[in-house]
Design an enzyme around this catalytic site. Structure first.
Site, PDB file in Angstrom:
ATOM      1  N   PHE A 131      52.366  82.348   6.117  1.00 34.77           N
ATOM      2  CA  PHE A 131      53.486  83.317   6.290  1.00 34.77           C
ATOM      3  C   PHE A 131      52.822  84.600   6.789  1.00 34.77           C
ATOM      4  O   PHE A 131      51.933  85.021   6.302  1.00 34.77           O
ATOM      5  CB  PHE A 131      54.185  83.297   4.789  1.00 34.77           C
ATOM      6  CG  PHE A 131      55.289  84.438   4.578  1.00 34.77           C
ATOM      7  CD1 PHE A 131      56.484  83.927   5.185  1.00 34.77           C
ATOM      8  CD2 PHE A 131      55.201  85.600   4.275  1.00 34.77           C
ATOM      9  CE1 PHE A 131      57.619  84.518   4.980  1.00 34.77           C
ATOM     10  CE2 PHE A 131      56.269  86.331   4.390  1.00 34.77           C
ATOM     11  CZ  PHE A 131      57.651  86.012   4.828  1.00 34.77           C
ATOM     12  N   ASP A 202      47.054  82.416  -2.692  1.00 39.79           N
ATOM     13  CA  ASP A 202      48.821  82.942  -2.852  1.00 39.79           C
ATOM     14  C   ASP A 202      49.467  81.806  -3.350  1.00 39.79           C
ATOM     15  O   ASP A 202      49.433  80.634  -2.711  1.00 39.79           O
ATOM     16  CB  ASP A 202      49.058  83.174  -1.272  1.00 39.79           C
ATOM     17  CG  ASP A 202      50.563  83.760  -1.072  1.00 39.79           C
ATOM     18  OD1 ASP A 202      51.351  83.338  -2.086  1.00 39.79           O
ATOM     19  OD2 ASP A 202      50.969  84.635  -0.254  1.00 39.79           O
ATOM     20  N   TYR A 227      60.132  86.045  -7.316  1.00 36.22           N
ATOM     21  CA  TYR A 227      61.713  86.095  -7.075  1.00 36.22           C
ATOM     22  C   TYR A 227      61.730  84.593  -6.648  1.00 36.22           C
ATOM     23  O   TYR A 227      63.136  84.219  -6.229  1.00 36.22           O
ATOM     24  CB  TYR A 227      62.108  87.128  -5.915  1.00 36.22           C
ATOM     25  CG  TYR A 227      61.206  87.117  -4.855  1.00 36.22           C
ATOM     26  CD1 TYR A 227      61.224  86.253  -3.842  1.00 36.22           C
ATOM     27  CD2 TYR A 227      60.310  88.431  -4.808  1.00 36.22           C
ATOM     28  CE1 TYR A 227      60.323  86.695  -2.833  1.00 36.22           C
ATOM     29  CE2 TYR A 227      59.470  88.736  -3.770  1.00 36.22           C
ATOM     30  CZ  TYR A 227      59.501  87.697  -2.616  1.00 36.22           C
ATOM     31  OH  TYR A 227      58.816  87.853  -1.416  1.00 36.22           O
ATOM     32  N   LYS A 228      61.055  83.800  -6.366  1.00 31.83           N
ATOM     33  CA  LYS A 228      61.065  82.419  -5.865  1.00 31.83           C
ATOM     34  C   LYS A 228      61.277  81.227  -7.031  1.00 31.83           C
ATOM     35  O   LYS A 228      62.486  81.722  -7.917  1.00 31.83           O
ATOM     36  CB  LYS A 228      60.000  81.792  -4.893  1.00 31.83           C
ATOM     37  CG  LYS A 228      59.937  82.435  -3.694  1.00 31.83           C
ATOM     38  CD  LYS A 228      58.854  82.131  -2.985  1.00 31.83           C
ATOM     39  CE  LYS A 228      58.393  83.178  -1.625  1.00 31.83           C
ATOM     40  NZ  LYS A 228      59.396  83.257  -0.688  1.00 31.83           N
ATOM     41  N   ARG A 376      64.764  74.174   6.244  1.00 27.30           N
ATOM     42  CA  ARG A 376      63.979  74.027   4.915  1.00 27.30           C
ATOM     43  C   ARG A 376      64.707  73.789   3.733  1.00 27.30           C
ATOM     44  O   ARG A 376      65.639  74.641   3.751  1.00 27.30           O
ATOM     45  CB  ARG A 376      62.935  75.156   5.084  1.00 27.30           C
ATOM     46  CG  ARG A 376      61.978  75.389   4.163  1.00 27.30           C
ATOM     47  CD  ARG A 376      61.167  76.456   4.448  1.00 27.30           C
ATOM     48  NE  ARG A 376      61.766  77.737   3.727  1.00 27.30           N
ATOM     49  CZ  ARG A 376      61.216  78.614   3.298  1.00 27.30           C
ATOM     50  NH1 ARG A 376      59.908  78.952   3.013  1.00 27.30           N
ATOM     51  NH2 ARG A 376      62.078  79.713   2.970  1.00 27.30           N
TER      52      ARG A 376
HETATM   53  C1  LIG Z   1      53.345  82.701   1.311  1.00 26.75           C
HETATM   54  C2  LIG Z   1      53.879  83.997   1.159  1.00 26.75           C
HETATM   55  N1  LIG Z   1      53.466  85.257   0.719  1.00 26.75           N
HETATM   56  C3  LIG Z   1      54.125  86.155   0.838  1.00 26.75           C
HETATM   57  C4  LIG Z   1      55.374  86.410   0.791  1.00 26.75           C
HETATM   58  C5  LIG Z   1      56.175  87.529   0.635  1.00 26.75           C
HETATM   59  O1  LIG Z   1      55.418  89.038   0.250  1.00 26.75           O
HETATM   60  P1  LIG Z   1      56.485  89.783  -0.117  1.00 26.75           P
HETATM   61  O2  LIG Z   1      56.979  89.755  -1.570  1.00 26.75           O
HETATM   62  O3  LIG Z   1      55.301  91.010  -0.148  1.00 26.75           O
HETATM   63  O4  LIG Z   1      57.382  90.249   0.838  1.00 26.75           O
HETATM   64  C6  LIG Z   1      56.018  85.146   1.109  1.00 26.75           C
HETATM   65  C7  LIG Z   1      57.470  85.389   1.360  1.00 26.75           C
HETATM   66  O5  LIG Z   1      58.227  84.536   1.336  1.00 26.75           O
HETATM   67  C8  LIG Z   1      55.269  84.097   1.330  1.00 26.75           C
HETATM   68  O6  LIG Z   1      55.799  83.093   1.561  1.00 26.75           O
END
Ligand SMILES: Cc1ncc(COP(=O)(O)O)c(C=O)c1O
Length: 417
Positions: A131, A202, A227-228, A376
């Site tokens: 990402f 992550d 939030y996921k 997806r």
């Molecule tokens: C792997 C990954 N890292 C980070 C994020 C998002 O980061 P942020 O909440 O800072 O926008 C996402 C968002 O989908 C993600 O898939």
């Protein structure tokens, strides 16, 4: 697990729902009737308790109790209290996790800390197809070192070999956002540490969807969003894990007053907290943060092994049904075929992926699209049913057989895909 195609029909899926130990938890979420929600990997569904919790925070804690609530409602301690609630879901201990800020911001903090802990090293390794925010943030961290450190992007099979005595840290997303591929956390962490580097994870696409064992793997730092799969709400604060051994020893550069050893002493100079609170910066969005708890409370009542077992069964079922019932329509699996290598999502590549996803959403099946060609689908085990998988594929079959996706209203691009 492949099921016998001849016996696979909607009734068989309903029977799987009847036998599902997690089935009662679906009732704890708001799920609009007629909609099949396969995007909980992007924005989790809303816990039923969330609206009442938000109202209480706004009306009573803020409206009636005003500033007293920093103490009486425990607002100031929320990052740590929620971090402790989240910790068991990711294999962390009490006092190792804070809920705060965004994933991007937290990644900046831990990557910077890692770079400072390895002053003689010059490379940060990330996955090129990750990402993008992760790689952008790493670029920013490298730039802030004034040229000492640079970012090296590798694809998944090259990561382990790329780690050497020049590597300061490896920062990998455990489950790939597009394909759902799961990295071997223990093996990559061990390889990084054997070479003297730090391992940062992550967990955006893992936390809440499968058991994670940060301390079992010996991870140094981790970040992730709520939030996921954790159902914290749109833009809810993220989390940050720092292994106990690094707390009070490492330094992060965003030295705000919430990370100060004595925030209410209002001292002129910065002195970091000696524990995980050193990774806090400043005042948190309390309304949003309070809602994280409603999602965490549901997750803490669910068995992570059952979540993982259902996740694998749902995704297997979806792959099997799409490949059988949409054969000849140009879909090719873009996720690992083996469930053990796959997170709780399934991606298919299709040259007309965008209009197909628009048509599916119009038909009440919400997934998403990732450029250039990936459709997806996320399967949140707490509220997606086996019968939903059947119905989603049923609607996809109609869209493909009748070429519904070709109609003009499905071609125009929206800003958020
Ligand atoms: C792997 C990954 N890292 C980070 C994020 C998002 O980061 P942020 O909440 O800072 O926008 C996402 C968002 O989908 C993600 O898939």
């Amino acid at each position: 697990m492949m099921r016998d195609a001849a016996n696979l029909d909607r009734a068989a899926c309903e029977a799987m729902d009847l036998a599902d130990p997690l089935a009662p938890l679906r009732d704890l979420f708001v799920l609009p009737g007629g909609l099949i929600y396969l995007d909980g990997n992007s924005l989790g569904a809303m816990p039923k308790d969330a609206a009442a919790r938000a109202e209480d925070v706004v009306r009573r804690e803020w409206g009636a109790d005003l500033i007293k609530s920093w103490n009486s409602a425990g607002w100031f301690d929320l990052p740590v209290r929620l971090g402790d609630k989240l910790a068991p879901l990711i294999g962390a201990g009490a006092g190792e996790v804070v809920v705060c800020d965004s994933t991007s911001q937290n990644l900046f903090k831990v990557l910077s800390a890692a770079v400072a802990m390895r002053p003689d090293r010059r490379v940060l390794i990330l996955e090129g197809s990750n990402f993008p925010t992760n790689n952008y943030i790493a670029e920013g961290v490298a730039a802030a070192t004034g040229g000492r450190v640079s970012v090296r992007l590798c694809e998944k099979d090259a990561i382990a070999d790329a780690i050497d005595e020049t590597t300061a840290a490896v920062a990998i997303t455990h489950v790939h956002y597009k394909t759902g591929h799961i990295h071997d956390m223990a093996a990559i962490t061990a390889r990084a540490q054997a070479m003297g580097a730090l391992a940062i994870w992550d967990l955006c696409h893992s936390a809440g969807a499968m058991p994670v064992d940060l301390n079992g793997a010996g991870a140094d730092f981790a970040v992730g969003c709520t939030y996921k799969y954790l159902n914290g709400g749109p833009g809810s604060p993220a989390f940050l894990f720092a292994a106990k051994r690094h707390q009070g020893v490492s330094q992060q550069p965003v030295t705000g007053w919430w990370g100060h050893a004595a925030p209410f002493a209002f001292e002129p100079g910065y002195r970091p907290q000696g524990d995980v609170r050193q990774f806090l910066i400043g005042t948190q969005p309390i309304v949003s943060m309070a809602l994280v708890e409603t999602g965490l409370d549901i997750h803490r009542s669910a068995d992570l092994a059952a979540i993982r077992a259902k996740s694998m069964a749902l995704t297997d079922l979806f792959i099997q049904l799409v490949e059988q019932r949409c054969a000849g329509h140009g879909f090719s699996l873009a996720s690992p075929r083996a469930a053990a290598d796959r997170g709780s999502q399934v991606s298919f590549a299709h040259t007309d992926g965008y209009p197909i996803m628009r048509a599916l959403i119009a038909a009440g099946v919400i997934g998403d699209f990732r450029a250039p060609d990936t459709v997806r689908f996320g399967f949140a085990p707490l509220y997606v049913r086996y019968a939903d998988v059947w119905d989603a594929v049923d609607r996809l079959v109609t869209i493909m057989d009748d070429a519904v996706w070709q109609s003009p209203e499905h071609q125009a691009r929206e800003a958020v895909t």
